[in-house]
Motif scaffolding. Structure first.
Motif, PDB file in Angstrom:
ATOM      1  N   THR A   1      45.053  51.579  29.588  1.00 53.84           N
ATOM      2  CA  THR A   1      44.197  52.517  30.282  1.00 53.84           C
ATOM      3  C   THR A   1      43.564  51.802  31.467  1.00 53.84           C
ATOM      4  O   THR A   1      43.723  50.593  31.626  1.00 53.84           O
ATOM      5  CB  THR A   1      43.141  53.100  29.331  1.00 53.84           C
ATOM      6  OG1 THR A   1      42.382  54.089  30.033  1.00 53.84           O
ATOM      7  CG2 THR A   1      42.194  52.039  28.820  1.00 53.84           C
TER       8      THR A   1
ATOM      9  N   SER B   1      36.321  58.282  27.573  1.00 54.14           N
ATOM     10  CA  SER B   1      37.404  57.323  27.383  1.00 54.14           C
ATOM     11  C   SER B   1      36.977  55.949  26.849  1.00 54.14           C
ATOM     12  O   SER B   1      37.661  55.378  26.007  1.00 54.14           O
ATOM     13  CB  SER B   1      38.148  57.235  28.724  1.00 54.14           C
ATOM     14  OG  SER B   1      38.764  56.028  28.939  1.00 54.14           O
TER      15      SER B   1
ATOM     16  N   PRO C   1      44.121  56.266  26.279  1.00 57.31           N
ATOM     17  CA  PRO C   1      42.847  56.986  26.173  1.00 57.31           C
ATOM     18  C   PRO C   1      42.348  57.388  27.560  1.00 57.31           C
ATOM     19  O   PRO C   1      42.213  56.534  28.437  1.00 57.31           O
ATOM     20  CB  PRO C   1      41.899  55.951  25.531  1.00 57.31           C
ATOM     21  CG  PRO C   1      42.520  54.617  25.763  1.00 57.31           C
ATOM     22  CD  PRO C   1      43.985  54.828  25.989  1.00 57.31           C
ATOM     23  N   VAL C   2      42.134  58.674  27.750  1.00 52.65           N
ATOM     24  CA  VAL C   2      41.707  59.198  29.066  1.00 52.65           C
ATOM     25  C   VAL C   2      40.763  60.379  28.900  1.00 52.65           C
ATOM     26  O   VAL C   2      40.664  60.965  27.817  1.00 52.65           O
ATOM     27  CB  VAL C   2      42.906  59.712  29.902  1.00 52.65           C
ATOM     28  CG1 VAL C   2      43.661  58.591  30.562  1.00 52.65           C
ATOM     29  CG2 VAL C   2      43.817  60.594  29.068  1.00 52.65           C
TER      30      VAL C   2
END
Ligand code: TRP
Length: 326
Positions: free
Chosen positions: A18, A34, A163-164
């Motif tokens: 990420t 996030s 993960p966003v």
């Protein structure tokens, strides 16, 4: 035998990747959208996760800041410190700088052939950002195609778990189209990407705008002082028709309650306060004071850790250097 092991590797190996564009300090929207998931995922290393990478996306930041490279370079350390202060641990998660990895640029050039201009123009996230930035037809080609380089960011290191915040979903959807197309032409090479969303994937701004963002100036920063938190919470959008304490108030769309729902761990008390507010008799200042304390409790340790990190920027530089090498 060997071949089988190699093939199954693609599915078994789970690498997290990420990143953030280093254009300014991070805010609570990043934290709940996030960063918290980044931290949870690094703790799964050794179990379902093999590796975790965190990238400072300075090249992507330049796609709409080419006239202001200092802004980007100055924020590389700031954003790295924000993440470490929140609990992302460089001993578990490898920190690196996008511009230091030429392989990302090389992979981007190959991926550029797999996406049409029409497809780039249809990406809702990019469309939205273009509107916000007032680009129109004069959008830099690099900006329009950042979903392609973002795909390379993820895939160059075998990343598949990302993960966003919610706003990035259309970018990852486009990334998976590139994965599918690449694999179908050149053979099974990359794993499909799985976005990891938090349960608060999008945080509203203090003004009630759909998204807290630095460009809209409506965000609370994870490095904000107590006074700044106080000032921002006091300015929060509530219910414009809730004028007198005894008036019944609206909870839906009331930013103070939206934030309490996300950040206050005492859910029973929040439910209780909502009841009172709806009935009338509970003032805005009372709920705002509660939120100030709730946020201060979360931010104070982060702020303190950050102040310590700021004293020793060489240490952060060293972390980034080691990550680049890895
Ligand atoms: N586009 C992301 C953002 O604006 C930042 C980013 C760059 C990113 N490369 C990435 C996020 C790779 C996840 C994976 O927040």
């Amino acid at each position: 035998m060997e071949k089988q092991a190699k093939n199954s590797n693609i599915n078994i190996k789970k690498t997290v990747l990420t990143g953030d564009r280093p254009t300014g300090r991070l805010h609570l929207g990043h934290y709940v959208g996030s960063i918290q998931n980044r931290i949870a995922l690094q703790d799964k290393i050794g179990n379902s996760i093999d590796n975790a990478f965190y990238m400072l996306a300075d090249i992507q930041a330049l796609t709409d800041n080419s006239d202001n490279p200092e802004k980007v370079s100055n924020n590389v350390l700031e954003v790295a410190m924000d993440n470490i202060a929140c609990g992302l641990d460089p001993k578990k998660t490898t920190f690196f700088i996008q511009s230091c990895i030429p392989e990302i640029a090389e992979l981007t050039v190959l991926f550029l052939n797999l996406v049409t201009l029409a497809r780039l123009r249809r990406n809702p996230t990019v469309k939205n950002e273009m509107k916000q930035k007032g680009f129109g037809e004069d959008v830099p080609a690099g900006f329009l195609s950042y979903p392609i380089s973002q795909t390379a960011d993820i895939l160059f290191c075998g990343g598949s778990i990302v993960p966003v915040g919610e706003d990035q979903l259309p970018v990852l959807e486009q990334a998976n189209e590139i994965v599918d197309k690449f694999n179908s032409i050149y053979g099974e090479t990359f794993s499909r990407i799985e976005p990891v969303l938090s349960n608060a994937p999008r945080l509203v701004g203090i003004d009630g705008n759909a998204k807290a963002s630095k460009s809209l100036g409506n965000a609370i920063y994870i490095s904000d002082s107590y006074e700044e938190i106080k000032r921002k919470v006091m300015a929060m959008y509530t219910d414009p028709e809730h004028i007198h304490v005894n008036d019944p108030g609206k909870v839906e769309g009331n930013v103070v309650f939206t934030y309490l729902d996300i950040f206050d761990t005492d859910k029973a008390e929040v439910a209780n306060l909502k009841q009172q507010y709806k009935k009338g008799g509970l003032g805005d200042v009372a709920i705002k004071n509660r939120l100030i304390e709730v946020l201060e409790k979360i931010i104070a340790p982060i702020r303190q850790k950050r102040l310590e990190l700021e004293k020793n920027p060489e240490k952060i530089m060293e972390i980034l250097k080691q990550g680049n090498e890895k």
